[in-house]
Each structure stands twice: as structure tokens, then as C-alpha cells.
Motif scaffolding. Sequence first.
Motif, PDB file in Angstrom:
ATOM      1  N   UNK A 135       0.826  -1.212   0.000  1.00 43.87           N
ATOM      2  CA  UNK A 135       0.000   0.000   0.000  1.00 43.87           C
ATOM      3  C   UNK A 135       0.858   1.259   0.000  1.00 43.87           C
ATOM      4  N   UNK A 136       1.960   1.234   0.719  1.00 41.66           N
ATOM      5  CA  UNK A 136       2.870   2.378   0.787  1.00 41.66           C
ATOM      6  C   UNK A 136       3.448   2.678  -0.591  1.00 41.66           C
ATOM      7  N   UNK A 137       3.964   1.648  -1.252  1.00 41.09           N
ATOM      8  CA  UNK A 137       4.563   1.838  -2.575  1.00 41.09           C
ATOM      9  C   UNK A 137       3.520   2.266  -3.598  1.00 41.09           C
ATOM     10  N   UNK A 138       2.350   1.625  -3.573  1.00 45.01           N
ATOM     11  CA  UNK A 138       1.302   1.993  -4.533  1.00 45.01           C
ATOM     12  C   UNK A 138       0.807   3.414  -4.301  1.00 45.01           C
ATOM     13  N   UNK A 139       0.774   3.842  -3.046  1.00 37.45           N
ATOM     14  CA  UNK A 139       0.375   5.220  -2.751  1.00 37.45           C
ATOM     15  C   UNK A 139       1.324   6.211  -3.414  1.00 37.45           C
ATOM     16  N   UNK A 164       1.217   6.744   5.396  1.00 31.08           N
ATOM     17  CA  UNK A 164       1.916   5.466   5.331  1.00 31.08           C
ATOM     18  C   UNK A 164       3.401   5.658   5.643  1.00 31.08           C
ATOM     19  N   UNK A 165       3.952   6.786   5.229  1.00 32.98           N
ATOM     20  CA  UNK A 165       5.348   7.072   5.532  1.00 32.98           C
ATOM     21  C   UNK A 165       5.601   7.177   7.026  1.00 32.98           C
ATOM     22  N   UNK A 166       4.697   7.842   7.731  1.00 36.53           N
ATOM     23  CA  UNK A 166       4.833   7.976   9.185  1.00 36.53           C
ATOM     24  C   UNK A 166       4.677   6.617   9.860  1.00 36.53           C
ATOM     25  N   UNK A 167       3.732   5.804   9.370  1.00 38.41           N
ATOM     26  CA  UNK A 167       3.546   4.465   9.933  1.00 38.41           C
ATOM     27  C   UNK A 167       4.775   3.596   9.675  1.00 38.41           C
ATOM     28  N   UNK A 168       5.348   3.735   8.485  1.00 41.13           N
ATOM     29  CA  UNK A 168       6.561   2.974   8.163  1.00 41.13           C
ATOM     30  C   UNK A 168       7.707   3.404   9.070  1.00 41.13           C
ATOM     31  N   UNK A 169       7.791   4.703   9.341  1.00 38.42           N
ATOM     32  CA  UNK A 169       8.824   5.216  10.253  1.00 38.42           C
ATOM     33  C   UNK A 169       8.669   4.593  11.635  1.00 38.42           C
ATOM     34  N   UNK A 179      12.300  13.120   8.049  1.00 35.24           N
ATOM     35  CA  UNK A 179      12.304  14.359   7.276  1.00 35.24           C
ATOM     36  C   UNK A 179      11.429  14.298   6.051  1.00 35.24           C
ATOM     37  N   UNK A 180      11.290  13.123   5.474  1.00 32.76           N
ATOM     38  CA  UNK A 180      10.512  12.969   4.245  1.00 32.76           C
ATOM     39  C   UNK A 180       9.011  13.001   4.489  1.00 32.76           C
ATOM     40  N   UNK A 181       8.566  12.422   5.599  1.00 29.15           N
ATOM     41  CA  UNK A 181       7.128  12.220   5.780  1.00 29.15           C
ATOM     42  C   UNK A 181       6.522  12.917   6.989  1.00 29.15           C
ATOM     43  N   UNK A 182       7.305  13.209   8.012  1.00 29.89           N
ATOM     44  CA  UNK A 182       6.747  13.790   9.228  1.00 29.89           C
ATOM     45  C   UNK A 182       6.990  15.290   9.344  1.00 29.89           C
ATOM     46  N   UNK A 183       7.881  15.823   8.516  1.00 38.75           N
ATOM     47  CA  UNK A 183       8.185  17.252   8.539  1.00 38.75           C
ATOM     48  C   UNK A 183       7.793  17.852   7.186  1.00 38.75           C
TER      49      UNK A 183
END
Length: 204
Positions: free
Chosen positions: A14-18, A58-63, A108-112
Motif C-alpha cells: 500500500x505504501x509503494x502503490x500510494x 503510510x510514511x509515518x507508519x513505516x517510520x 524528514x521525508x514524511x513527518x516534517x
Amino acid sequence: MAVGGFTALLITPAFALSYFTAYAVPGESPRPWLAVLQNPLANAGLLEPGSISVYDSYGVLYLAAWVLALAGSVTLVRSQFGRAAPWLRRAWVGALGCLALVAVGILGDYAIPSDVVGSVGFVLTGLGFVGATVAFAFLGFALRRYIGASWWVAWSVAALGVVSVFGGMVLVGHVPSGPGSGFAVAAMVVAASHRASRVASVTT
């Protein structure tokens, strides 16, 4: 540790497809096995094609999953750290330090907000993964030399960075979930092995 690795693997499709649906980059498209999952994930409410906010979530969840697996790894290594040879300690610090740099990059990529850090997060993530290919090669050598690890274990650790980073990119085609896949699997395997050894030691 195992929970973090499992969660990272679980959300990878789901992360990659997003990413692929949120950012239409010419020449980029999801891998065939991911494309097959797009409609089922969307129908299940786990994918919102074109939504950048869902992608960032999804980025934050992956983090969170990455940090959980990394924290477990640090705890496991720290229990043996004091008895390790200096070069082995340096090898562990280098390998885990690279994975920590990946975490900082994902943060830095997803939470900021991107207008605050720009592309710094992506660069740090890339540097962390590239550094891990070298750091884990040295770690495998150090494990063999300083604690007499078997050739199979030493080579598995030494190859982990290269296999995870380059193999993951071929398989998934997305950063960080692609390069991180092998490390996620390794976290699950190591956690399961450690748990099994503890159970065996208690029962004997």
C-alpha cells in the motif's frame, strides 16, 4: 523487533502503490505484482489513489515500524556489546548507525513539511541505505573474525545490505519500502531466532 519488521513488510504494497498513484513520474510505474494489488487494496479502503496525505500517513507508519525494529536490534546488540571486541563494536555502531540515518531521513521525508526540509530527508535515507551496504559487509567480516560466526551467518550478514537495498529496489521500486524490505525480514528472523534460543535455554 519482530513486530516492527512485520509491520514494515505488511504495509509495503500500500505504501509503494500510494507513491506511484500520488506522484505520476514519467517512466515510473508499479511493479506488476503491485499493480495486481491496487484494486483490492483500494476496495478494502487501504489505498486512496492520488492522495498525497495518505501516502505521507503510510510514511509515518513505516517510520514507526522502522524505529520499533531498530530499537529492538539496538537492545539485542547492547546486551552483548560490552563483551565484544573493539572492531566488532565499531562494526555494529556503523551498521546500526546507517539504519538510524535511514530513520532520520524518513522522518524528514514524511513527518516534517517539505517546505521546511526540502529533499534533505530523501537524501539522508538514500545515504543511510548506501552506507548500510558497506557497513553490513564489514559487520559480517567482523562477526566471522572476532566471534567465530559460521560462514553462513557471516556471509548472510555481509550480503544483507546489498541484497536488501538493490534487490528491494528491483522488487518494489520505491524508497524506503523497497530497500528496507530485506532489513525488515532480517529483523523478524533474528527476533524469532533469539526467542527460540531463549526458550531452548529455559527448557534445558
